[in-house]
Design a protein around this motif. Structure first.
Motif, PDB file in Angstrom:
ATOM      1  N   UNK A  64       0.698  -1.017   0.203  1.00  0.00           N
ATOM      2  CA  UNK A  64      -0.089  -0.077   0.027  1.00  0.00           C
ATOM      3  C   UNK A  64       0.496   1.287   0.246  1.00  0.00           C
ATOM      4  N   UNK A  65       2.333   1.467  -0.152  1.00  0.00           N
ATOM      5  CA  UNK A  65       2.884   1.976  -0.180  1.00  0.00           C
ATOM      6  C   UNK A  65       3.578   2.227  -1.483  1.00  0.00           C
ATOM      7  N   UNK A  66       3.989   3.214  -1.487  1.00  0.00           N
ATOM      8  CA  UNK A  66       4.888   3.634  -2.847  1.00  0.00           C
ATOM      9  C   UNK A  66       6.526   2.765  -2.905  1.00  0.00           C
ATOM     10  N   UNK A  67       6.140   1.934  -4.386  1.00  0.00           N
ATOM     11  CA  UNK A  67       8.075   2.081  -4.454  1.00  0.00           C
ATOM     12  C   UNK A  67       9.279   2.895  -4.635  1.00  0.00           C
ATOM     13  N   UNK A  68       9.872   2.806  -4.362  1.00  0.00           N
ATOM     14  CA  UNK A  68      11.150   3.656  -4.417  1.00  0.00           C
ATOM     15  C   UNK A  68      12.623   3.682  -5.225  1.00  0.00           C
ATOM     16  N   UNK A  69      12.617   3.738  -6.331  1.00  0.00           N
ATOM     17  CA  UNK A  69      14.107   3.619  -6.578  1.00  0.00           C
ATOM     18  C   UNK A  69      15.051   4.933  -6.206  1.00  0.00           C
ATOM     19  N   UNK A  70      15.829   4.665  -5.694  1.00  0.00           N
ATOM     20  CA  UNK A  70      17.437   5.592  -5.312  1.00  0.00           C
ATOM     21  C   UNK A  70      18.380   5.531  -6.008  1.00  0.00           C
ATOM     22  N   UNK A  71      19.197   6.182  -6.859  1.00  0.00           N
ATOM     23  CA  UNK A  71      20.466   5.992  -7.624  1.00  0.00           C
ATOM     24  C   UNK A  71      21.416   6.603  -6.726  1.00  0.00           C
ATOM     25  N   UNK A  72      22.086   5.610  -5.950  1.00  0.00           N
ATOM     26  CA  UNK A  72      23.261   6.317  -5.175  1.00  0.00           C
ATOM     27  C   UNK A  72      24.709   6.870  -6.396  1.00  0.00           C
ATOM     28  N   UNK A 129      10.475  -2.654 -11.929  1.00  0.00           N
ATOM     29  CA  UNK A 129       9.659  -2.220 -10.287  1.00  0.00           C
ATOM     30  C   UNK A 129       8.199  -1.752 -10.184  1.00  0.00           C
ATOM     31  N   UNK A 130       7.556  -1.119 -11.136  1.00  0.00           N
ATOM     32  CA  UNK A 130       6.516  -0.125 -10.697  1.00  0.00           C
ATOM     33  C   UNK A 130       6.725   1.018 -10.020  1.00  0.00           C
ATOM     34  N   UNK A 131       7.880   1.956  -9.694  1.00  0.00           N
ATOM     35  CA  UNK A 131       7.908   3.242  -9.144  1.00  0.00           C
ATOM     36  C   UNK A 131       7.792   4.158  -9.652  1.00  0.00           C
ATOM     37  N   UNK A 132       7.140   5.181  -9.615  1.00  0.00           N
ATOM     38  CA  UNK A 132       6.681   6.422 -10.169  1.00  0.00           C
ATOM     39  C   UNK A 132       7.868   7.793  -9.283  1.00  0.00           C
ATOM     40  N   UNK A 133       8.553   6.976  -8.454  1.00  0.00           N
ATOM     41  CA  UNK A 133       9.582   8.102  -7.355  1.00  0.00           C
ATOM     42  C   UNK A 133      11.066   8.248  -7.571  1.00  0.00           C
TER      43      UNK A 133
END
Lengths: 156, 440
Positions: free
Chosen positions: B75-83, B116-120
């Motif tokens: 129920x939470x967003x999935x985030x993609x974070x680039x290091x 991965x189905x992320x919008x953020x």
């Protein structure tokens, strides 16, 4: 002050949670306050983000690029980490210290220049690296130091 | 593409200004994104998994497997974070990706976000990379204006100078507006990451390879490099080599080839003394070990780590005690202070190495060095506590004679002629009297 407040509100909107904007906000306040964060700058950021000045201080004191003491008009940073050290960084740092008459970590009496040694800046392939006011000079040799300082002093 | 020397990450950067969207498109840019968006998300991730794309940031964990751990249905967003907090001493590969081919990174972000189905998406760029930040900001604006983002938000976040923020949980803390101090794990970021939501974290160079995998297909991509680690890496060569710089080569290229054939050998005709293969935090290798291929498994079998493919080459003019001291001063400076073994151990090691370098040590101090290293290893929440040990422990193990010469001769055998003699460390600006408070 109102202007900083408004600009920080804009920074907050980048993030799902506004506290994430504290780093950007501190950077903005530091630029507005002549390159360092006096107590009133921390209060301004705190007001704009609904956090305490102590919280802002805890962030500012953690990261190397925030300054809690006054700095010179120009910031000269010399990397002395391994790759730069192997390429002769100490001679570059010595040349700056000699020309400016200060030790690393100090500011010239006229308030023009702060000299700092820094950890790896990510320019190891063009060592030794010197960063002046956030602009990389790579490589920079001891013989380049007087000319660079003269050019800096000539800037507005 | 040259079969002997395939260029993937930096493809086209020699001939074109790939910071420009039109030029990136002219070399086929954003076609992989189009193709990926026509596929089911799972098919995209299957392709990345089949390519065995291993993380280029340090640990070498397969990206596809990492993504498979993302919690579903929270129920939470999935985030993609680039290091992009590249701060490992010796490493400067991501900087070239950011400043020379920003759209390849943006395209990789968008393909992965679809998979991965992320919008953020958040890209955490180290604060010192001001120019690189500006290049990324302009490229992102161009991609947005051209309608390429497809409903995905990409936020560029600037760091402010902290090595520890390259550690993934410290990075998340920092991104949330906290001090960059690592979190205990579990829970791991794929379950509980940014803002408590499932989060995929990858290095710049990992994500920037994703478009090439979609373009070539996993089968073709896997022909490059070695079976356990296909593809290329940008190797950063620095220190005492004739031609330092970034060179993209296939994984599995030996250190000997990289140092002698690629970077022109040792500068000034000097002798090779030591090689630090993956950035300052990995164990050192001797000249007898440079036939080791640079891929994750081979380099680990040789007793070191691939790390960030940052190869620091040291010639025979350098004192290894001084080198260990300068490395340790860095880890002391960058220890976040959360875990006692790291916070206290790094200081202790600096004090002991200072004492040995200055000729005030004896043989028992060498045992004490080993003992402190043993008591630090594996005792902290994040890998920095181990990174702080590897240089000291490995230099001591492999160059023990030089350490013994310091204590037996009551001084540095280089007699002031070491190539890094008297190097001033930033930590001296904060605690100038540290060396005078030596234990024992």
């Amino acid at each position: 002050m109102t202007q900083i407040y408004e600009r920080i509100q804009e920074l907050r909107r980048k993030y799902p949670q506004s506290r994430s904007a504290v780093m950007d906000a501190l950077r903005l306040a530091q630029t507005e306050h002549g390159g360092w964060l006096p107590p009133e700058a921390l209060r301004e950021v705190a007001d704009a983000l609904d956090v305490t000045p102590a919280y802002c201080h805890s962030i500012a004191s953690f990261y190397d690029m925030y300054h809690l003491e006054p700095v010179g008009k120009h910031m000269v940073e010399v990397c002395t980490n391994l790759s730069c050290a192997l390429a002769g960084a100490q001679a570059v740092l010595d040349a700056f210290a000699h020309e400016l008459g200060v030790r690393p970590g100090e500011t010239t009496d006229d308030g023009e220049m702060t000299l700092r040694a820094i950890e790896c800046a990510g320019g190891c392939g063009r060592a030794p690296v010197v960063v002046v006011d956030h602009v990389y000079h790579e490589p920079l040799r001891p013989e380049d130091v007087p000319g660079l300082l003269q050019e800096l002093r000539g800037r507005e | 593409m040259d079969a002997n020397n395939p260029i993937l990450l930096m493809a086209g950067t020699q001939e074109h200004d790939l910071t420009r969207l039109d030029e990136y498109r002219a070399v086929g840019g954003y076609k992989a994104l189009e193709r990926a968006r026509a596929l089911e998300p799972q098919a995209v991730m299957d392709e990345i998994s089949a390519a065995t794309l291993r993380g280029r940031g340090g640990a070498g964990f397969p990206m596809g497997r990492k993504a498979s751990l993302l919690a579903k249905g929270t129920g939470k967003p999935t985030y993609l974070v680039i290091n992009a907090d590249e701060s490992e001493p010796g490493a400067f590969k991501d900087r070239d990706v950011l400043r020379m081919t920003p759209h390849r990174l943006i395209e990789g972000c968008l393909i992965t976000a679809h998979g991965i189905g992320s919008k953020s998406v958040f890209i955490y760029i180290r604060g010192e990379y001001a120019h690189e930040f500006d290049v990324m900001r302009d490229a992102l604006e161009d991609a947005r204006t051209a309608g390429l983002l497809g409903g995905v938000t990409i936020v560029l976040h600037r760091g402010a100078g902290a090595y520890i923020c390259g550690e993934e949980t410290a990075l998340l803390e920092s991104l949330e507006g906290q001090r960059g101090q690592p979190r205990p794990r579990p829970p791991f970021p794929p379950v509980n990451g940014l803002y408590g939501a499932p989060t995929q974290i990858n290095n710049v160079s990992t994500i920037a390879l994703v478009p090439k995998i979609i373009e070539l297909g996993a089968a073709e991509f896997s022909k490059i490099g070695v079976p356990s680690a296909p593809g290329t890496a940008v190797f950063s060569l620095s220190g005492n080599v004739a031609e330092p710089g970034n060179y993209e080569r296939q994984l599995g290229t030996t250190l000997r080839e990289l140092i002698y054939d690629v970077a022109g050998g040792i500068a000034g005709g000097r002798e090779l003394k030591a090689v630090i293969p993956g950035g300052s935090s990995v164990p050192v290798l001797t000249p007898a070990e440079i036939d080791t291929p640079m891929d994750y498994d081979s380099i680990q079998a040789a007793g070191s780590f691939f790390g960030s493919a940052a190869i620091i080459v040291v010639d025979d003019r350098c004192c290894m005690v001084q080198l260990a001291l300068r490395a340790e001063q860095f880890y002391m400076h960058e220890s976040c202070g959360k875990c006692t073994p790291c916070r206290v151990g790094t200081r202790w090691l600096v004090q002991l190495l200072t004492k040995i370098e200055e000729g005030r040590g004896d043989r028992s101090d060498l045992d004490l060095l080993e003992g402190v290293c043993d008591r630090m290893l594996g005792k902290s929440l994040c890998a920095l506590g181990d990174f702080a040990v590897y240089p000291v422990a490995s230099y001591l193990e492999k160059y023990r004679g030089e350490f013994e010469a310091h204590v037996d001769g009551h001084g540095c055998p280089f007699g002031g002629a070491s190539s890094i003699e008297g190097t001033f460390a930033p930590s001296d600006q904060h605690a100038p009297n540290l060396a005078e408070t030596v234990h024992a």
